[in-house]
Structures are given as structure tokens and as C-alpha cells.
Design a protein around this motif. Structure first.
Motif, PDB file in Angstrom:
ATOM      1  N   LYS A  68       0.839  -1.205   0.000  1.00 46.43           N
ATOM      2  CA  LYS A  68       0.000   0.000   0.000  1.00 46.43           C
ATOM      3  C   LYS A  68       0.875   1.256   0.000  1.00 46.43           C
ATOM      4  O   LYS A  68       0.547   2.259  -0.648  1.00 46.43           O
ATOM      5  CB  LYS A  68      -0.935  -0.003   1.208  1.00 46.43           C
ATOM      6  N   THR A  71       2.063   1.959  -3.560  1.00 47.48           N
ATOM      7  CA  THR A  71       0.961   2.514  -4.356  1.00 47.48           C
ATOM      8  C   THR A  71       0.689   3.955  -3.963  1.00 47.48           C
ATOM      9  O   THR A  71       0.518   4.827  -4.830  1.00 47.48           O
ATOM     10  CB  THR A  71      -0.313   1.664  -4.166  1.00 47.48           C
ATOM     11  N   TRP A  72       0.657   4.230  -2.672  1.00 46.99           N
ATOM     12  CA  TRP A  72       0.336   5.571  -2.177  1.00 46.99           C
ATOM     13  C   TRP A  72       1.375   6.588  -2.634  1.00 46.99           C
ATOM     14  O   TRP A  72       1.043   7.686  -3.061  1.00 46.99           O
ATOM     15  CB  TRP A  72       0.238   5.531  -0.651  1.00 46.99           C
ATOM     16  N   THR A  75       1.390   6.867  -6.880  1.00 49.50           N
ATOM     17  CA  THR A  75       0.179   7.148  -7.650  1.00 49.50           C
ATOM     18  C   THR A  75      -0.552   8.358  -7.067  1.00 49.50           C
ATOM     19  O   THR A  75      -0.095   8.963  -6.098  1.00 49.50           O
ATOM     20  CB  THR A  75      -0.782   5.939  -7.646  1.00 49.50           C
ATOM     21  N   GLU A  76      -1.698   8.660  -7.633  1.00 45.94           N
ATOM     22  CA  GLU A  76      -2.524   9.754  -7.130  1.00 45.94           C
ATOM     23  C   GLU A  76      -3.465   9.319  -6.019  1.00 45.94           C
ATOM     24  O   GLU A  76      -4.307  10.108  -5.581  1.00 45.94           O
ATOM     25  CB  GLU A  76      -3.312  10.376  -8.286  1.00 45.94           C
ATOM     26  N   LYS A  77      -3.327   8.096  -5.561  1.00 43.14           N
ATOM     27  CA  LYS A  77      -4.178   7.622  -4.461  1.00 43.14           C
ATOM     28  C   LYS A  77      -4.041   8.566  -3.282  1.00 43.14           C
ATOM     29  O   LYS A  77      -2.934   8.904  -2.863  1.00 43.14           O
ATOM     30  CB  LYS A  77      -3.786   6.205  -4.048  1.00 43.14           C
ATOM     31  N   VAL A  78      -5.158   9.014  -2.752  1.00 43.93           N
ATOM     32  CA  VAL A  78      -5.165  10.013  -1.688  1.00 43.93           C
ATOM     33  C   VAL A  78      -4.776   9.429  -0.339  1.00 43.93           C
ATOM     34  O   VAL A  78      -4.014  10.033   0.409  1.00 43.93           O
ATOM     35  CB  VAL A  78      -6.543  10.707  -1.592  1.00 43.93           C
ATOM     36  N   GLY A  79      -5.282   8.233  -0.016  1.00 46.03           N
ATOM     37  CA  GLY A  79      -4.964   7.713   1.305  1.00 46.03           C
ATOM     38  C   GLY A  79      -5.533   6.341   1.578  1.00 46.03           C
ATOM     39  O   GLY A  79      -6.093   5.683   0.700  1.00 46.03           O
ATOM     40  N   TYR A  80      -5.376   5.947   2.819  1.00 44.09           N
ATOM     41  CA  TYR A  80      -5.874   4.658   3.309  1.00 44.09           C
ATOM     42  C   TYR A  80      -6.491   4.868   4.678  1.00 44.09           C
ATOM     43  O   TYR A  80      -6.079   5.765   5.431  1.00 44.09           O
ATOM     44  CB  TYR A  80      -4.733   3.644   3.440  1.00 44.09           C
ATOM     45  N   GLU A  97      -3.600  10.394   4.819  1.00 47.45           N
ATOM     46  CA  GLU A  97      -3.952  11.132   3.611  1.00 47.45           C
ATOM     47  C   GLU A  97      -2.811  12.011   3.127  1.00 47.45           C
ATOM     48  O   GLU A  97      -1.981  12.454   3.915  1.00 47.45           O
ATOM     49  CB  GLU A  97      -5.128  12.077   3.892  1.00 47.45           C
ATOM     50  N   LYS A  98      -2.828  12.270   1.836  1.00 45.70           N
ATOM     51  CA  LYS A  98      -1.989  13.318   1.273  1.00 45.70           C
ATOM     52  C   LYS A  98      -2.666  14.639   1.620  1.00 45.70           C
ATOM     53  O   LYS A  98      -3.892  14.751   1.596  1.00 45.70           O
ATOM     54  CB  LYS A  98      -1.870  13.151  -0.244  1.00 45.70           C
TER      55      LYS A  98
END
Length: 124
Positions: A68, A71-72, A75-80, A97-98
Motif C-alpha cells: 500500500k 501505491t500511495w 500514484t494519485e491515491k489520496v490515502g488509506y 492522507e496526502k
């Protein structure tokens, strides 16, 4: 890195450079001094399959699984987020979060924050 704690909820928000540092080192921390004791909060990578956290000796570490984390960071993935079972029928909610630039007139320096995806809607 910013932290927000409310009851059994912990939220970490990281700026662009902090996410990049976490990607390189696999660990990032901040410290808050209270005169004598120092409170440390951190984000680290783990081989565990889920987001977890621990608190010991005035230090809180949130752990993000390695897959994770990659990926975080890349990429543009904001968070978990995750609900961590802490026993007694209770959970600790964890959110990573970003950090986006605020849409209001915040006085804090936001130059290292991510562009807010909603900004275009408010700048018409």
C-alpha cells in the motif's frame, strides 16, 4: 506531517515532500516538545497486511503495509483508512492522507501541499 486526534480516531496528513521522504526511507516522524517530555508521531512501513498503530513511551507510530505504501507514494491515491481492533469491543480508526491545499483563506504555508482536486470548482 499533521496529526489530528479525536477520541478513538487518528488522522495523519503528509505534504508532497513528506510523502517523497517516506517513499525513500520507509519512515518519517515529527516531534512535539512539552518542556520535558517529547511526543513523537510517525509513519512507518510494515510487512503486516493491514494498517495498524502502536503507542509506547510517548511515541505513536502508524504502520502502512509495504504494498500500500508503494501505491500511495507512486500514484494519485489520496490515502488509506482502517479500523484497528483494540479489544473490549472498541476500535481505533486510522486515516492516512496526502495533504491538499485548503480552499479557504488559510494562513498556514501550503506551498508543499498537493493541489486540491476541487479547486477548479471554486475558481470559476
Amino acid at each position: 506531517m499533521k496529526i489530528r486526534i479525536n477520541g478513538n480516531s487518528v488522522r495523519l496528513r503528509l505534504s508532497k515532500s513528506e510523502v517523497e521522504e517516506f517513499g525513500r526511507k520507509g519512515y518519517i516522524e515529527q516531534r512535539t516538545k512539552f518542556g520535558g517530555p517529547v511526543f513523537t508521531y510517525a509513519l512507518g512501513k510494515t510487512t503486516a497486511p493491514v494498517v495498524t498503530a502502536e503507542f509506547d513511551n510517548c511515541k505513536m507510530v502508524v504502520y502502512l503495509p509495504e504494498d500500500k505504501a508503494e501505491t500511495w507514494v507512486k500514484t494519485e491515491k489520496v490515502g488509506y483508512d482502517a479500523n484497528m481492533d483494540i479489544g473490549g469491543g472498541e476500535v481505533l480508526y486510522l486515516l492516512l492522507e496526502k495533504d491538499f491545499k485548503c480552499l479557504d483563506n488559510s494562513i498556514e504555508d501550503q506551498g508543499d501541499n498537493y493541489d486540491n482536486p476541487l479547486a477548479a470548482q471554486f475558481n470559476k
